[in-house]
Design an enzyme around this catalytic site. Structure first.
Site, PDB file in Angstrom:
ATOM      1  N   GLU A   7       0.808  -1.218   0.000  1.00 21.33           N
ATOM      2  CA  GLU A   7       0.000   0.000   0.000  1.00 21.33           C
ATOM      3  C   GLU A   7       0.842   1.270   0.000  1.00 21.33           C
ATOM      4  O   GLU A   7       0.449   2.278  -0.554  1.00 21.33           O
ATOM      5  CB  GLU A   7      -0.937   0.012   1.212  1.00 21.33           C
ATOM      6  CG  GLU A   7      -1.926   1.174   1.198  1.00 21.33           C
ATOM      7  CD  GLU A   7      -3.107   0.950   2.114  1.00 21.33           C
ATOM      8  OE1 GLU A   7      -3.590   1.933   2.685  1.00 21.33           O
ATOM      9  OE2 GLU A   7      -3.564  -0.206   2.252  1.00 21.33           O
ATOM     10  N   ASP A 103      -3.030  -2.877   2.987  1.00 21.00           N
ATOM     11  CA  ASP A 103      -3.565  -3.092   4.334  1.00 21.00           C
ATOM     12  C   ASP A 103      -4.697  -4.105   4.284  1.00 21.00           C
ATOM     13  O   ASP A 103      -5.562  -4.058   3.401  1.00 21.00           O
ATOM     14  CB  ASP A 103      -4.096  -1.778   4.909  1.00 21.00           C
ATOM     15  CG  ASP A 103      -2.975  -0.890   5.444  1.00 21.00           C
ATOM     16  OD1 ASP A 103      -1.816  -1.357   5.474  1.00 21.00           O
ATOM     17  OD2 ASP A 103      -3.256   0.261   5.819  1.00 21.00           O
ATOM     18  N   TYR A 319      -1.588  -3.943  13.356  1.00 26.11           N
ATOM     19  CA  TYR A 319      -2.496  -3.135  12.529  1.00 26.11           C
ATOM     20  C   TYR A 319      -3.381  -2.259  13.418  1.00 26.11           C
ATOM     21  O   TYR A 319      -3.979  -2.736  14.389  1.00 26.11           O
ATOM     22  CB  TYR A 319      -3.358  -4.068  11.680  1.00 26.11           C
ATOM     23  CG  TYR A 319      -4.262  -3.384  10.684  1.00 26.11           C
ATOM     24  CD1 TYR A 319      -3.744  -2.767   9.559  1.00 26.11           C
ATOM     25  CD2 TYR A 319      -5.635  -3.383  10.867  1.00 26.11           C
ATOM     26  CE1 TYR A 319      -4.581  -2.157   8.627  1.00 26.11           C
ATOM     27  CE2 TYR A 319      -6.485  -2.782   9.946  1.00 26.11           C
ATOM     28  CZ  TYR A 319      -5.945  -2.163   8.829  1.00 26.11           C
ATOM     29  OH  TYR A 319      -6.769  -1.567   7.924  1.00 26.11           O
TER      30      TYR A 319
END
Length: 799
Positions: A7, A103, A319
């Site tokens: 990303e 992600d 995350y």
């Protein structure tokens, strides 16, 4: 050749390093085995705005609802070069597979899918799904890549969400803007959205509750009881209709009962001791991290998002855009291993427990179902290095919050006493800490974690012991208004929006709303930022305030479907159904399109509502965009694009002032003085024979008149040296007696602050200026009024 699409550049480099590194190329890294790692720069591909479609470019009712046919995407012009790199790699005949490594979430899926679609790639697809960017996790993720088909529905849900927000957002924003402009003649732009507007409604409802709150005075009776074992304090109470009552409405009622008890001897009716366990707080998810960072560190939500993202990108935490406060069983085992790995090298080693075992089996922290997509935010197996001060502080908060779950539970002794005297009852609860447990390393989030009562000692008593009321007092208090929301509280309110709703026709949607709220962990902070950017709300010291513009806007549409939390909850459930493959994406999008048609149908009702609520004041323009009252009709004069116009135009008032007169700008401050009946000096107006000056004013017909100024009109005052007129020059203020030898002059800038003609006029008339803030001194900025020193012939400070 396999192309791995990350990303962001940092993420791409982390993946490349974990897979064995390789040779850096322009926009990608070539791995030793022939695979390549490349990266997006966030949203490289986006939906084209309505302005990009000729038939939708003009803001008019005929184009509503906004429904591009077909929907088209475009590459962000600022990111075209990197897109070309990606397109060439996936379009290379040697490319036999692409791994989406963006992600692992709905928005990350959309980023990857749109880039590949725009690149024309139609080959085999795999998906990397990981919770952190440590090398071990990346390698483990590549050993069990998902097939691209497994996350197809997630991408479809993300695309439906993007298109729905586009259709509803642009349709509602243009409709409300056009109606408001038509009804008020204010040159404003309004913004509305599927999640944004219900969020604004949450702020509005809280603001109204605060404003409408009326404090109620109440009175309580407190007593100090004496026994053979010692003294203790207690609060009077009575049980009425099954509820405990502790307050009186009037002081007379309280005093009457207090006098009944004063000095009386009663007895212990109940005495109970019990040990209470205090569990560590649950692990962090996106919202709770922002709330804790605000309380403990003073970080705003946008700041916390930025810092947490940096820690994630560097591989030090998992995350961050997660909605779960739980770990899966596998992740719990991995967390224990990671903590054991970093313990010896951690600067926070003293906060670690003696032994680190898996949290598996503790449902407060581990639940496979509740950690299905992403688990809670926890440290990785990498000790951080080269952190900024704020990154260090946030990492410490996350680490200690996680470690608290591995420490023993806290243990308190809770003592409850009910005392009777003169037929009345008094309540006492005390808490004594027996074992701090996890509280040795982490302060409890709030007093609720400590249980009811105070950390005070109560004598060891037994039922029947005599107790004398040796002191009593009546204490007055007032009820408190609802708490003003902080930005973190607002995000929490979005997450817990289901608690605001009592019932819905769709029980399943209500349950989803209670579990998920409105918006997502990835979008809530941006939605709040947009509300600030649109000037619907403002933040002061992280507390949220509704602006006049926001109040009038949401007040106008408060009861319309677009402001409905319930409807937004239903829509979020529909998107979740698409993500889980339960609903067809196009059928779901059609429901959103119908909602856009319904919004357009509110045009006349909205216009009537605005007109009914107009009270001669601007509805949506800020107060500083109104310069004063019209000299013709008395209604407000507002700032327009090219002029200053009366808001009473619909009632026939035609008063207006141009922003430019004979090539001279009429600023808002000048216009403000003119409509109050004053004159204004316009200087250095460009002319055929050089610059000239004019004095202007408004005549009885509301038109501008002008005249050439005389010398006294231009004068700022009398020279303190010779008494002649002082005038403003291009670069300084000077005496007109310079030809006769007077050398008086003053600079237009002093210690890095501009000196206005108005301040010089005050100095010459009164001997000193106002206090000027921010003067640049040798030891920093300071504030002072200025005066003229005749001995030195220079400006000096007024002491």
């Amino acid at each position: 050749m396999r192309v791995i699409l990350a990303e962001k550049p940092d993420m791409g480099r982390q993946i490349a390093a974990a897979l064995g590194n390789g040779r850096s190329r322009h926009g990608y890294i070539e791995l030793s085995g022939g695979d390549v790692v490349t990266w997006a720069i966030g949203h490289i591909v986006r939906l084209k705005t309505p302005d990009a479609y000729p038939e939708l470019k003009e803001w008019k009712y005929d184009t509503l609802p906004i429904l591009p046919k077909p929907f088209e995407t475009e590459v962000d012009p600022a990111k075209k070069e990197q897109f070309s790199v990606i397109a060439q790699l996936v379009g290379n005949s040697a490319c036999n597979e692409v791994v989406i490594a963006t992600d692992a979430g709905r928005e990350g899926e959309l980023i990857g899918r749109w880039i590949l679609a725009k690149s024309g790639y139609k080959g085999p697809l795999k998906r990397l799904w990981i919770d952190d960017l440590t090398a071990d996790t990346i390698r483990a993720g590549f050993r069990k890549l998902k097939d691209g088909k497994e996350t197809f529905n997630l991408g479809a849900a993300a695309e439906v969400r993007a298109r729905a927000d586009y259709i509803i957002g642009f349709t509602a924003s243009r409709l409300f803007t056009l109606v408001a402009r038509e009804a008020t003649n204010e040159r404003i732009t309004l913004s509305a959205g599927r999640v944004q507007t219900p969020t604004l409604r949450i702020v509005y409802d809280r603001e109204m509750a605060i404003q409408q709150f009326k404090a109620q005075e109440y009175f309580e009776i407190r007593a100090t009881f004496k026994t053979e074992k010692g003294e203790y304090d207690a609060l009077w109470f009575a049980e009425r209709n099954g509820e405990k009552v502790t307050r009186f409405e009037t002081k007379e009622q309280a005093e009457q009962l207090r006098s009944k008890i004063e000095g009386k001897t009663g007895s212990i009716l109940e005495y109970e001791e019990r040990e209470v366990s205090r569990a560590a707080p649950q692990l962090f998810h996106s919202t709770s991290l922002k709330t804790a960072a605000l309380k403990a560190l003073g970080f705003g939500i946008e700041e916390t998002v930025k810092i947490a993202q940096s820690l994630y990108d560097k591989g030090f935490i998992s995350y961050t855009r997660t909605a779960s406060r739980h770990m899966s069983e596998n992740a719990a085992d991995q967390l224990a291993d990671n903590l054991a790995k970093i313990r010896s090298g951690s600067k926070y080693a003293s906060a670690f427990p003696a032994t680190i075992g898996s949290l598996k089996g503790k449902s407060r922290f581990v639940d496979n179902k509740k950690a299905a997509e992403h688990h809670a935010i926890v440290p990785t197996g990498q000790n951080p290095t080269d952190l900024t001060e704020k990154e260090e502080r946030l990492y410490e908060l996350i680490l200690k919050h996680t470690l608290a779950a591995f420490h023993p539970e806290g243990l308190d002794k809770q003592v409850t006493v009910i005392t009777g005297a003169a037929g009345e009852k008094f309540f006492t609860r005390g808490v004594i800490v027996l074992e701090e447990g996890w509280r040795k390393i982490l302060k409890p989030e709030d007093e609720e974690n400590e249980g009811e009562g105070e950390r005070l000692k109560v004598p060891v008593l037994k039922q029947g012991d005599p107790a004398a009321a040796i002191r009593t007092e009546t204490k007055a208090g007032k009820t408190s208004p609802p708490k003003r929301l902080s930005e973190a509280d607002l995000e929490k309110a979005m997450e817990n929006a289901g608690k605001i709703v009592d019932e819905m026709d769709d029980e399943e949607a209500l349950q989803h709303l209670k579990e998920k709220g409105i918006g997502t962990p990835a979008t809530r902070t941006a939605i709040i930022k947009n509300l600030k950017d649109m000037e619907y709300i403002e933040s002061k010291k992280n507390l949220v305030y509704l602006t006049d513009k926001g109040r009038n806007f949401i007040g106008l549409i408060h009861e319309t479907p677009i402001a409905s939390i319930e409807l937004t909850g239903e829509f979020e459930k529909k998107l979740e159904d698409v993500a889980q493959g339960k609903s067809n994406p196009m059928d779901t999008l059609k429901e959103f399109i119908q909602h856009a048609h319904d919004i357009v149908g509110q045009r006349e009702a909205l216009k009537a509502s605005i007109e009914a609520n107009m009270q001669g004041k601007p509805m949506f323009q800020k107060a500083d965009e109104v310069i004063g009252d019209c000299p013709k009709c008395g209604k407000p004069v507002a700032v327009r694009d090219d002029f200053y116009g009366c808001t009473g135009f619909k009632d026939g008032c035609k008063f207006s002032l141009p922003k430019k007169f004979l090539k001279a700008n009429i600023t808002a401050s000048v216009a403000k003085g003119l409509i109050k009946g004053g004159e204004a000096l316009l200087q250095n107006i460009p002319g055929q024979y050089g610059p000239y000056n004019l004095i202007i004013w408004i005549n009885q017909d509301g038109k501008i008149e002008s005249k050439k100024p005389a010398a006294e009109d231009l004068s700022l005052g009398a020279c303190p040296e010779c008494g002649k007129e002082v005038l403003e020059k291009e670069k300084f203020y000077g005496c007109t007696g310079y030809k006769d030898g007077c050398k008086f002059s003053l600079p237009k800038e002093f210690l890095k602050k501009k000196l206005s003609a108005a301040q010089i006029r005050k100095l010459l008339a009164k001997g000193q200026t106002d206090v000027i803030k921010g003067l640049a001194g040798g030891k920093g900025e300071f504030d002072s009024a200025l005066t003229y020193n005749k001995e030195t012939r220079r400006l000096s400070f007024v002491k």
